[in-house]
Design a protein around this motif. Structure first.
Motif, PDB file in Angstrom:
ATOM      1  N   ARG A 166       1.277  -1.550  -0.061  1.00  0.00           N
ATOM      2  CA  ARG A 166      -0.099  -0.355  -0.015  1.00  0.00           C
ATOM      3  C   ARG A 166       0.614   1.315   0.168  1.00  0.00           C
ATOM      4  O   ARG A 166       2.042   1.504   0.346  1.00  0.00           O
ATOM      5  CB  ARG A 166      -0.900  -0.178   1.601  1.00  0.00           C
ATOM      6  CG  ARG A 166      -1.957   1.389   1.829  1.00  0.00           C
ATOM      7  CD  ARG A 166      -2.679   1.363   2.777  1.00  0.00           C
ATOM      8  NE  ARG A 166      -3.867   0.980   2.312  1.00  0.00           N
ATOM      9  CZ  ARG A 166      -5.200   0.675   3.106  1.00  0.00           C
ATOM     10  NH1 ARG A 166      -4.940   0.746   3.916  1.00  0.00           N
ATOM     11  NH2 ARG A 166      -6.337  -0.139   2.657  1.00  0.00           N
ATOM     12  N   ALA A 167       0.307   2.235  -0.408  1.00  0.00           N
ATOM     13  CA  ALA A 167       0.992   3.761  -0.624  1.00  0.00           C
ATOM     14  C   ALA A 167      -0.190   4.787  -0.633  1.00  0.00           C
ATOM     15  O   ALA A 167      -1.431   4.029  -1.099  1.00  0.00           O
ATOM     16  CB  ALA A 167       1.476   3.540  -2.114  1.00  0.00           C
ATOM     17  N   VAL A 168       0.309   5.428  -0.547  1.00  0.00           N
ATOM     18  CA  VAL A 168      -0.512   6.775  -0.509  1.00  0.00           C
ATOM     19  C   VAL A 168      -0.704   7.495  -1.495  1.00  0.00           C
ATOM     20  O   VAL A 168       0.966   8.533  -1.989  1.00  0.00           O
ATOM     21  CB  VAL A 168      -0.660   7.543   0.931  1.00  0.00           C
ATOM     22  CG1 VAL A 168      -1.744   8.715   0.796  1.00  0.00           C
ATOM     23  CG2 VAL A 168      -1.120   6.365   1.994  1.00  0.00           C
ATOM     24  N   PHE A 169      -1.885   8.284  -2.447  1.00  0.00           N
ATOM     25  CA  PHE A 169      -1.067   9.529  -3.244  1.00  0.00           C
ATOM     26  C   PHE A 169      -2.303  10.714  -2.866  1.00  0.00           C
ATOM     27  O   PHE A 169      -3.226  10.623  -2.536  1.00  0.00           O
ATOM     28  CB  PHE A 169      -1.515   8.654  -4.201  1.00  0.00           C
ATOM     29  CG  PHE A 169      -1.017   7.684  -4.961  1.00  0.00           C
ATOM     30  CD1 PHE A 169       0.464   8.284  -6.120  1.00  0.00           C
ATOM     31  CD2 PHE A 169      -1.011   6.670  -4.715  1.00  0.00           C
ATOM     32  CE1 PHE A 169       1.418   7.228  -6.494  1.00  0.00           C
ATOM     33  CE2 PHE A 169       0.192   5.308  -5.554  1.00  0.00           C
ATOM     34  CZ  PHE A 169       0.778   5.778  -6.240  1.00  0.00           C
ATOM     35  N   VAL A 170      -1.374  12.509  -2.985  1.00  0.00           N
ATOM     36  CA  VAL A 170      -2.414  13.140  -2.990  1.00  0.00           C
ATOM     37  C   VAL A 170      -2.256  13.630  -4.130  1.00  0.00           C
ATOM     38  O   VAL A 170      -1.894  13.682  -5.018  1.00  0.00           O
ATOM     39  CB  VAL A 170      -0.833  14.051  -2.269  1.00  0.00           C
ATOM     40  CG1 VAL A 170      -1.519  15.542  -1.963  1.00  0.00           C
ATOM     41  CG2 VAL A 170      -1.027  13.772  -0.763  1.00  0.00           C
ATOM     42  N   LEU A 171      -3.864  13.636  -4.423  1.00  0.00           N
ATOM     43  CA  LEU A 171      -4.512  14.350  -6.022  1.00  0.00           C
ATOM     44  C   LEU A 171      -4.560  15.593  -5.780  1.00  0.00           C
ATOM     45  O   LEU A 171      -5.295  16.287  -5.540  1.00  0.00           O
ATOM     46  CB  LEU A 171      -5.052  13.106  -6.651  1.00  0.00           C
ATOM     47  CG  LEU A 171      -4.853  11.778  -6.358  1.00  0.00           C
ATOM     48  CD1 LEU A 171      -5.879  10.833  -6.832  1.00  0.00           C
ATOM     49  CD2 LEU A 171      -3.313  11.543  -7.166  1.00  0.00           C
ATOM     50  N   SER A 172      -4.176  16.531  -6.770  1.00  0.00           N
ATOM     51  CA  SER A 172      -4.234  17.582  -7.430  1.00  0.00           C
ATOM     52  C   SER A 172      -3.792  18.715  -7.816  1.00  0.00           C
ATOM     53  O   SER A 172      -2.610  17.707  -8.970  1.00  0.00           O
ATOM     54  CB  SER A 172      -3.882  18.690  -5.558  1.00  0.00           C
ATOM     55  OG  SER A 172      -2.463  18.694  -5.528  1.00  0.00           O
ATOM     56  N   PRO A 173      -4.377  19.653  -8.554  1.00  0.00           N
ATOM     57  CA  PRO A 173      -3.815  20.436  -9.722  1.00  0.00           C
ATOM     58  C   PRO A 173      -2.962  21.148  -8.875  1.00  0.00           C
ATOM     59  O   PRO A 173      -2.047  20.749  -7.888  1.00  0.00           O
ATOM     60  CB  PRO A 173      -4.930  21.626 -10.134  1.00  0.00           C
ATOM     61  CG  PRO A 173      -6.274  20.950  -9.320  1.00  0.00           C
ATOM     62  CD  PRO A 173      -5.923  19.970  -8.765  1.00  0.00           C
ATOM     63  N   PRO A 174      -1.332  21.583  -9.857  1.00  0.00           N
ATOM     64  CA  PRO A 174      -0.798  22.218  -9.496  1.00  0.00           C
ATOM     65  C   PRO A 174      -1.266  23.029  -8.728  1.00  0.00           C
ATOM     66  O   PRO A 174      -2.135  24.256  -8.689  1.00  0.00           O
ATOM     67  CB  PRO A 174      -0.203  22.899 -10.237  1.00  0.00           C
ATOM     68  CG  PRO A 174      -0.360  21.322 -11.855  1.00  0.00           C
ATOM     69  CD  PRO A 174      -2.082  21.053 -11.496  1.00  0.00           C
ATOM     70  N   ARG A 175      -0.733  23.793  -7.548  1.00  0.00           N
ATOM     71  CA  ARG A 175      -0.219  25.233  -7.493  1.00  0.00           C
ATOM     72  C   ARG A 175      -2.341  25.201  -5.987  1.00  0.00           C
ATOM     73  O   ARG A 175      -2.499  26.689  -6.030  1.00  0.00           O
ATOM     74  CB  ARG A 175      -1.138  26.587  -7.776  1.00  0.00           C
ATOM     75  CG  ARG A 175       0.442  26.590  -9.196  1.00  0.00           C
ATOM     76  CD  ARG A 175       1.632  27.030  -9.178  1.00  0.00           C
ATOM     77  NE  ARG A 175       1.812  27.857  -7.254  1.00  0.00           N
ATOM     78  CZ  ARG A 175       3.360  27.874  -6.982  1.00  0.00           C
ATOM     79  NH1 ARG A 175       3.877  26.742  -7.259  1.00  0.00           N
ATOM     80  NH2 ARG A 175       3.231  28.431  -6.487  1.00  0.00           N
ATOM     81  N   SER A 176      -2.068  24.124  -5.534  1.00  0.00           N
ATOM     82  CA  SER A 176      -3.083  23.450  -4.510  1.00  0.00           C
ATOM     83  C   SER A 176      -2.580  23.822  -2.686  1.00  0.00           C
ATOM     84  O   SER A 176      -3.755  22.904  -2.320  1.00  0.00           O
ATOM     85  CB  SER A 176      -3.771  22.026  -4.981  1.00  0.00           C
ATOM     86  OG  SER A 176      -4.397  22.821  -6.428  1.00  0.00           O
ATOM     87  N   GLY A 177      -1.942  24.018  -2.780  1.00  0.00           N
ATOM     88  CA  GLY A 177      -1.226  23.712  -1.453  1.00  0.00           C
ATOM     89  C   GLY A 177      -0.558  22.685  -0.967  1.00  0.00           C
ATOM     90  O   GLY A 177      -0.540  21.743  -0.351  1.00  0.00           O
TER      91      GLY A 177
END
Length: 440
Positions: free
Chosen positions: A149-160
């Motif tokens: 298992r791993a974790v992914f932070v998903l967001s557009p660029p420049r989202s903090g």
């Protein structure tokens, strides 16, 4: 005082000279105190931030350049070398100084493109999606064993996402290196071929920094290992596994915003990992657009898409829209207990509450270091492998000394939802219902 003010001028000159070698400016000749960094040297806002990070790194002191670069909530129009030197010296004499030593007018307006002032339409979004460069991701299915298992932070660029990554890195149960840029490619040699360009080669260093941290290697040793992986055609799936080998029970957390440019890329996480966990980081599009314009991120666009006539603001809005759409589409194939939506606005206004919620989701103990992200650079991997000017993620992170709750709504001083297209407004309503905060 650890640093003599007499050393400041030579340090600033050395840093600016190094930066001039790495940017496409027209300045030639000797540096001098009256030289203007924008008008004469061709600096962009991100070059200013790189400069401040490098100055702090070389002086070994936290200066806190936010007051120098911003006045009344806006970035300065220009600064001279002499003003940078004077500000730095004043902070070394008075580390707790609350006000800037220089004043300057507000930042100039962003570069105007063909679509400046026009609302983004559905036709624009369709044209934009055709600009995104396709990726050859790894094969689906097969007999290959999945990584743990791993974790992914998903967001557009420049989202903090840089702030969130560094907060996560404060938890000893989690391992959150700088942007890895692995899922977007099938093999390590394809990754190098795509990223090894003037404006993107620093994106290769997230994997280098991760190996240095987990294996106690130097940068050269880590690069040698990666070079061997590239030469042998190692898959990115296998390289992910090699990163996890030395983590023990710690969870690997990958924060690479460009993954959201493609649903196919996002699906690789399900192919590569056993029951991966996902954190959808949401920020109001006006905040993201403002940050995108300030950072001159268009410089990186050749990496991700073909050139276009869209204005910077229109590009930023469509990146926000398409990325979040892709993330939501991908979420439909993921079990709800493996998905968490959080907002940048909630994180900066209630750091502890949101980090406790995140830890509950990841099933790890909460740690107070998570809400103190601006210390211990090496442990949190916020330093560069070789130089502060070669770092991935948001360099503006280094301007701050603590989490700033005002950052949640600062964009309201400069832009309004009235500028946004109908499709963007529709998605705002949907996302705001998910996290109940981005329009607060």
């Amino acid at each position: 005082m650890a640093v003599e003010c007499a050393d400041v001028e030579s340090t600033v000159f050395e840093v600016v000279d190094e930066l001039l070698d790495s940017i496409d400016g027209d300045f030639e000749g000797e540096l001098f105190p009256q030289m203007r960094l924008i008008a004469d040297a061709g600096f962009s806002s991100i070059d200013f931030v790189q400069m401040t990070v490098m100055i702090e790194e070389q002086l070994g002191e936290k200066i806190g350049f936010q007051d120098m670069l911003m006045r009344d909530g806006q970035y300065v129009q220009d600064l001279t070398l002499g003003e940078v030197i004077a500000f730095t010296e004043s902070r070394l004499r008075k580390p707790a100084a609350a006000s800037a030593a220089v004043t300057a007018p507000s930042a100039p307006a962003p570069a105007v493109g063909r679509y400046e002032g026009q609302k983004v339409t559905a036709q624009d979004v369709a044209a934009f999606t055709q600009l995104i460069k396709p990726r050859r991701v790894g094969p689906s299915g097969g007999a290959q064993r999945k990584n743990k298992r791993a974790v992914f932070v998903l967001s557009p660029p420049r989202s903090g996402s840089t702030l969130l990554r560094v907060m996560i890195a404060g938890n000893p149960a989690l391992f959150a290196p700088p942007e890895l840029h692995l899922l977007s490619y099938a093999t390590m040699d394809e990754r190098r071929a795509d990223l090894n360009t003037e404006h993107s080669e620093h994106l290769l260093d997230g994997a280098v920094r991760a190996l240095m941290h987990t294996r106690g290697w130097t940068g050269d040793q880590a690069r040698q290992f990666i070079g061997e992986c590239e030469a042998s055609g190692t898959s990115t799936r296998e390289f992910f596994g090699s990163l996890q080998e030395n983590l023990g029970n710690r969870l690997l957390v990958d924060k690479t915003p460009t993954y959201a440019f493609s649903v196919d890329i996002l699906r690789q996480a399900e192919e590569y990992f056993e029951d991966a966990l996902y954190i959808h980081l949401i920020r109001h599009p006006c905040g993201m657009i403002r940050s995108y314009e300030e950072s001159n991120l268009t410089r990186m666009m050749p990496l991700m898409m073909k050139n276009s006539d869209f204005s910077t603001a229109a590009l930023a809005e469509m990146i926000w829209l398409v990325s979040n759409r892709n993330i939501l589409q991908f979420s439909e194939s993921v079990a709800s207990d493996r998905w968490l939506s959080v907002s940048y606005e909630n994180i900066v206004t209630d750091p502890e509450g949101n980090m406790r919620r995140l830890c509950d989701f990841l099933d790890v103990p909460y740690d107070d270091d998570m809400i103190n992200p601006y210390g211990d650079n090496k442990a949190r991997m916020t330093d560069g492998v070789d130089s502060a000017s070669k770092m991935s993620g948001d360099l503006k992170f280094h301007l701050h000394r603590q989490i700033d709750p005002a950052a949640a709504t600062r964009w309201r001083q400069f832009c309004s939802e009235d500028r946004l297209g109908a499709e963007t407004m529709e998605l705002i309503s949907k996302l705001d219902a998910d996290v109940a905060s981005i329009r607060a």
